[in-house]
Design a protein around this motif. Structure first.
Motif, mmCIF file in Angstrom:
data_model
loop_
_atom_site.group_PDB
_atom_site.id
_atom_site.type_symbol
_atom_site.label_atom_id
_atom_site.label_comp_id
_atom_site.label_asym_id
_atom_site.label_seq_id
_atom_site.Cartn_x
_atom_site.Cartn_y
_atom_site.Cartn_z
ATOM 1 N N LEU A 165 101.249 54.592 3.680
ATOM 2 C CA LEU A 165 101.224 53.968 5.000
ATOM 3 C C LEU A 165 100.078 52.967 5.052
ATOM 4 N N PRO A 166 100.206 51.959 5.918
ATOM 5 C CA PRO A 166 99.195 50.893 5.917
ATOM 6 C C PRO A 166 97.879 51.285 6.593
ATOM 7 N N ARG A 219 89.614 54.918 15.076
ATOM 8 C CA ARG A 219 88.685 55.421 14.065
ATOM 9 C C ARG A 219 89.410 56.379 13.126
ATOM 10 N N THR A 220 90.250 57.248 13.703
ATOM 11 C CA THR A 220 90.962 58.225 12.880
ATOM 12 C C THR A 220 91.908 57.527 11.903
ATOM 13 N N LEU A 221 92.627 56.551 12.398
ATOM 14 C CA LEU A 221 93.561 55.849 11.522
ATOM 15 C C LEU A 221 92.832 54.915 10.560
ATOM 16 N N ALA A 244 96.414 42.128 12.393
ATOM 17 C CA ALA A 244 97.850 41.925 12.187
ATOM 18 C C ALA A 244 98.441 43.042 11.338
ATOM 19 N N SER A 245 97.598 43.622 10.471
ATOM 20 C CA SER A 245 98.111 44.648 9.564
ATOM 21 C C SER A 245 98.429 45.950 10.299
ATOM 22 N N PHE A 246 97.956 46.078 11.519
ATOM 23 C CA PHE A 246 98.205 47.316 12.250
ATOM 24 C C PHE A 246 99.452 47.164 13.097
ATOM 25 N N ASP A 247 100.516 47.844 12.675
ATOM 26 C CA ASP A 247 101.767 47.776 13.411
ATOM 27 C C ASP A 247 102.107 49.185 13.876
ATOM 28 N N PHE A 248 101.683 49.489 15.069
ATOM 29 C CA PHE A 248 101.875 50.834 15.618
ATOM 30 C C PHE A 248 103.353 51.213 15.637
ATOM 31 N N ALA A 249 104.176 50.296 16.144
ATOM 32 C CA ALA A 249 105.585 50.611 16.333
ATOM 33 C C ALA A 249 106.274 50.916 15.007
ATOM 34 N N ALA A 250 105.945 50.132 13.973
ATOM 35 C CA ALA A 250 106.618 50.321 12.692
ATOM 36 C C ALA A 250 106.442 51.738 12.184
ATOM 37 N N VAL A 251 105.294 52.325 12.459
ATOM 38 C CA VAL A 251 105.026 53.667 11.959
ATOM 39 C C VAL A 251 105.470 54.731 12.958
ATOM 40 N N PHE A 252 105.101 54.562 14.232
ATOM 41 C CA PHE A 252 105.281 55.660 15.173
ATOM 42 C C PHE A 252 106.527 55.546 16.037
ATOM 43 N N LEU A 301 101.610 62.564 7.568
ATOM 44 C CA LEU A 301 102.128 61.546 8.474
ATOM 45 C C LEU A 301 103.247 60.758 7.799
ATOM 46 N N LYS A 302 103.031 60.456 6.518
ATOM 47 C CA LYS A 302 104.030 59.694 5.767
ATOM 48 C C LYS A 302 105.373 60.436 5.758
#
Lengths: 880, 114
Positions: A126-127, A203-205, A265-273, A343-344
């Motif tokens: 995951l990114p 911070r966690t992510l 830009a590298s953080f795409d919440f929707a793509a993961v969650f 998570l993955k």
């Protein structure tokens, strides 16, 4: 060092062959001349001087040859020579080359594209930094919808404080509906989606802000000045990527909110969650506000280094009963157990099998491509036996000739790969733009360096695979006799034919396996589409109504009633209704119980709740089984009422009519069941319905979705209804109507995606198999021209000849189909868990595929058969 | 008449280097002639052996080449010693000296002593 330098120079020299050759000639020439000059000076005659010099110096050509060997890299030069020759000879047969390269491009392209998908969804981490330490918490052992499997604030805080296995435990609020806002103060009012996150979320992510800062602890307190973080895409779209945005404020639902930072830009919440969700903002979750909302937060933890998932699981198993014991309060609904998963795995785990099947399908395609090309190469080899025999006679070793063949196949597969990569780029960039497919991480799919490495591997593998059969045959054949042969290809004989038949049989078998697999998946897909949704999505459109009439329901009812009556009077609108959330879109879980029944302590009294207006059920096309719909008179001031679905009626009121009976679990006072409606599909078309309750609008200030049944297209509805909405509620953003069908489409999109891919691979396999059959039969007809000529001269009818050819076709296809069917019995068990209401041994699918294959084989064999019947005995006997 | 001897493998490189050190930049023919003369016409250097050896030396960086004109105005490729070549010559000369000295002793010692 010296050696390395020498090798480097030699490598470079390979590419300046001609220049070096010229230089050497010049140098040797000058050497000779200098020698002659000396000899002349010694008093010899010019002729004698030259003769002596030449004798002294030895063979000019040998010198050049040994010099060449030492100057460049003979191995590499031979390879380049082979490659050049391969390109030349392939250009002489453009038809063959085009078919081969195209076939390869399809095979390799499909493989690279699927590899990119698999790589993105399964192989790549995951990114997030150290993402392998991120863990997902699943509540209630995964039973029920979103509500039961998430947590309340209290349980989150307990885990965050006490779970020692984690560096951090964080959470976000999963009920997006409660963090949708109307944004004003920056251009047109618009509807935006925020996600509320805990203080330590970023911070966690391990996600640092690209600009500004993330949230401060104080900003999660009640009464703190509202702040927000922008997502990268929205920052670029709405604020033009202006770095000065930090510190500016916008109004969300009429509250001034300060933008404190921009996420990378590298953080795409929707793509993961949450695939497909368009997130505009992140806001601090004010825990004291959402504490009383029940189960609304989803938890993610970061394991301490060195702690395993099992250790963490052991700890949480111990913790959850302790938490339960420490919290007797009524809003501590449940055990709040935690099933931990990486998570993955949580994000993509469900896709493992589908992706594996997809990968297997493209691997099969690649095998079919190899077999097909082997066949083509054999045919080509047959027509080139003389050429090879001649080259052998001129001194080329057998190994060199085999190498030549392999080089040819590698050149072909390289050309195919070049085209295939283009194809894969096209496919992946198309897929990445498909926001309507509800698959995680899909928008991050691309052909990356790993995919290119994979391409290289596949290319070489394929080149060798399909070059090997012709190579083996060549190395076994007797080249002298080939040279002597006068007839066309007579020498290759039966063994050659047998090899080709074996290849075609295996091709048919592989295609058969693919077709049966995709047939089963396709049938499942049709079954899914056939599922009774419980509502009628066609001619239904929906739009978000933004109305924040000061939190409480009393004022909300009348305003929404006004909206509905106005909308219903618009021409073209059959009916209209309002619900907080639509099925297949979102859901919340409350409870439902029959107060006159005894329940076991662990009994499931959860129920999905929808807050709806009168007319919603009718508009959606949800059948009323018993009793009546909610009316505008059903307010909290009067009797509390509830409409339940059939599943709820069966579970809580078995063997009796629930109408008029008391029901609890959704309010602090008991209500009366006034109606029973048909079940609708809640989470997806493939999960069975759960108990569901419908409550009047005054139950909640949540979102309002205006559903309109009309034959008019959504765009027309937007232009006729939006002015009405904006007149009644001035803050209404200019949203567009969407078709409810898109919800259904979205729900089936992952299955559609896989079915589409697997079926197109199967179709490709079928075409390739047909080409293979056609090639082999057509070739054997050509070889038997004389035989057929003789037989027809002796009285065989065209019908007999045709039967003969078609019979051989069917025999090949039949053997292949038999083998394929046997293999399919095994493979269909592997994909059994992907099927929906379809047996792995579904006879219908097997029979259809067999029938299809027979038809295709007959068609492929028909043209050669036709040619066989048209052979003129006189010409056939005369030729050759 | 004694048969002319071909140059032993491995020693040619050293002879070429030595020649270039003694005379300076020289073309292939000149090198060959010089080696033959120095050997007292015992050795014979044909270009089948000479040019691959020159190529190898050049690839390994011991000599460099460029086109120029000979004394009688013929275009020829001239080779010259590089710094690395000079270094190698010194090293190999030393090694040869030791090797021959050892061999000398060894061959001397095998004679029956009285």
């Amino acid at each position: 060092m010296r050696k390395l330098r020498a090798w480097l120079i030699r490598f470079v020299e390979v590419f300046r062959n001609q220049q070096r050759e010229a230089e050497l000639s010049g140098e040797l020439e000058s050497h000779l001349q200098l020698h002659i000059d000396d000899n002349l000076r010694a008093g010899m005659s010019p002729a004698e001087a030259r003769r002596r010099a030449l004798i002294k110096l030895g063979g000019l050509e040998q010198t050049k040859d040994s010099y060449r060997g030492a100057a460049g890299l003979p191995f590499l030069e031979a390879l380049i020579q082979d490659a050049r020759f391969a390109v030349r000879s392939l250009r002489k047969t453009p038809g063959f080359t085009a078919v081969a390269v195209l076939t390869l491009a399809l095979g390799i392209g499909a493989n690279v594209a699927v590899f990119s998908v698999v790589n993105t969804l399964l192989l790549r981490p995951l990114p997030f930094p150290d993402s392998e330490r991120l863990v997902w918490f699943t509540g209630n052992h995964g039973q029920g919808g979103l509500s039961p499997t998430t947590y309340n604030v209290g349980s989150y805080e307990e885990y965050a404080r006490h779970a020692q296995s984690f560096e951090e435990v964080t959470c976000y609020q999963t009920f997006w509906g409660s963090s949708e806002y109307n944004m004003t103060g920056h251009g047109e009012p618009r509807h935006v989606q925020a996600v509320m996150v805990a203080n330590n979320f970023f911070r966690t992510l391990g996600v640092p802000p690209a600009l500004g800062r993330t949230f401060l602890p104080g900003e999660h307190q009640k009464g703190a000045a509202p702040v927000a973080l922008l997502t990268d895409w929205f920052w670029r779209q709405e604020f033009g990527g202006d770095p000065q945005v930090v510190g500016q404020s916008v109004r969300l639902d009429n509250r001034a909110v300060t933008i404190v930072g921009v996420l990378p830009a590298s953080f795409d919440f929707a793509a993961v969650f949450s695939p497909g969700l368009r997130v505009h903002f992140f806001t601090p979750a004010v825990m004291d506000e959402i504490r009383t909302w029940g189960n609304t937060v989803a938890m993610v933890g970061r394991l301490r280094p060195g702690i395993s998932l099992e250790q963490a699981q052991t700890e949480t198993n111990l913790l959850s009963p302790q938490f339960r014991a420490a919290h007797p309060e009524p809003d501590w609904f449940m055990e709040y157990s935690a099933d931990l998963s990486y998570l993955k795995d949580h994000v993509t785990g469900k896709l493992h099998r589908s992706l594996f099947v997809l990968w297997a399908a493209v691997a099969l395609i690649l095998l079919i491509v190899c077999v097909n090309l082997s066949n083509l190469m054999l045919a080509r080899l047959a027509s080139r036996t003389k050429e090879f025999a001649m080259r052998g006679a001129l001194g080329a070793s057998r190994g060199r000739l085999v190498r030549q063949l392999l080089t040819e196949s590698l050149v072909l597969s390289a050309a195919g790969a070049a085209l295939g990569i283009g194809l894969a780029f096209g496919i992946t960039s198309y897929l990445a733009r498909q926001s309507s497919i509800a698959l995680p991480l899909l928008n991050t799919i691309r052909v990356d360096s790993a995919a290119l490495a994979w391409t290289l591997f596949v290319t070489v593998l394929v080149g060798i695979l399909f070059g090997i059969a012709p190579g083996v045959i060549l190395s076994r054949s007797n080249m002298q006799s080939n040279l002597k042969d006068s007839g066309r290809g007579l020498s290759e004989g039966r063994s050659h034919d047998r090899v080709r038949s074996v290849l075609v049989v295996s091709e048919v078998a592989l295609a058969c396996v693919l077709l049966i697999g995709s047939g089963l998946l396709f049938r499942s897909f049709l079954r899914v589409l056939d599922v009774d949704l419980g509502f009628q999505p066609s001619n239904l459109s929906v739009v978000d109504v933004i109305y924040d009439g000061g939190a409480k329901g009393e004022k909300r009812g009348p305003v929404l009633q006004e909206i509905l009556s106005e909308v219903q009077s618009i021409p073209g609108v059959e009916s209209a209704g309002i619900a907080d959330m639509l099925p297949l879109d979102r859901d919340r879980g409350w409870g439902l119980a029959n107060p006159s029944r005894e329940y076991r302590r662990d009994a499931d009294t959860g129920a999905i709740v929808r807050i709806v207006s009168p007319g919603y059920l009718r508009t959606m096309g949800i059948r009323l089984i018993e009793g009546r719909d909610i009316s505008w008179q059903d307010t909290l001031a009067n009797e509390r009422v509830v409409v339940i679905n059939e599943t709820a009626a069966r579970r809580h009121f078995p063997g009796e009519s629930p109408i008029g009976r008391a029901a609890t679990g959704f309010d602090n006072k008991p209500g009366t069941v006034i109606g029973v409606v048909a079940d609708v599909r809640i989470h997806s078309l493939e999960t069975s319905p759960e108990p569901e309750i419908y409550l009047p609008l005054n139950y909640g200030p949540e979102g309002a979705q205006l559903v309109v049944r009309s034959t008019l297209p959504p765009a027309t509805l937007t232009s006729s209804i939006m002015p009405v909405l904006r007149r009644i509620t001035p803050d209404q953003p200019n949203a567009a109507f969407r078709s409810v069908q898109t919800l259904v489409d979205r729900s089936v999109s992952p299955r559609r995606f896989f079915v589409l891919l697997v079926s197109s691979f199967a179709g490709l396999g079928l075409v390739l198999a047909a080409l293979g059959i056609f090639g082999v039969i057509s070739y054997s007809v050509t070889r038997q021209t004389q035989e057929f000529g003789i037989r027809m001269a002796l009285g065989a009818t065209p019908g007999l000849v045709r039967r003969n050819v078609l019979g051989r076709t069917l025999k090949l296809a039949g053997i292949g189909m038999g083998m394929g069917a046997v293999a399919s019995v095994v493979t269909s068990r592997v994909i059994a868990s992907l099927l929906f209401q379809t047996e792995p041994g579904d006879p219908m699918t097997f029979v259809t595929v067999m029938f299809l294959l027979v038809c295709v084989a007959l068609t492929a064999g028909y043209f050669p058969a036709l040619r066989a019947t048209r052979i003129q005995p006189s010409t056939a006997l005369r030729c050759e | 008449m004694a048969e002319k001897q071909e140059v032993q493998q491995g020693t040619l490189a050293l002879m070429v280097l030595k020649t270039l050190e003694a005379i300076g930049p020289l073309h292939g023919y000149g090198i060959a002639r010089r080696i033959e003369q120095v050997s007292g016409e015992i050795l014979s250097v044909n270009y089948g052996t000479l040019y691959p050896a020159l190529l190898k030396l050049e690839q390994e960086g011991d000599i460099a080449s460029e086109w120029g004109f000979s004394e009688n105005n013929r275009k020829a490729k001239f080779y010259r010693l590089t710094r690395a070549g000079r270094h190698r010559l010194a090293k190999e000369t030393h090694e040869w000296g030791r090797t021959t000295a050892i061999l000398q002793k060894f061959l001397g010692a095998t004679e029956p002593s009285v």
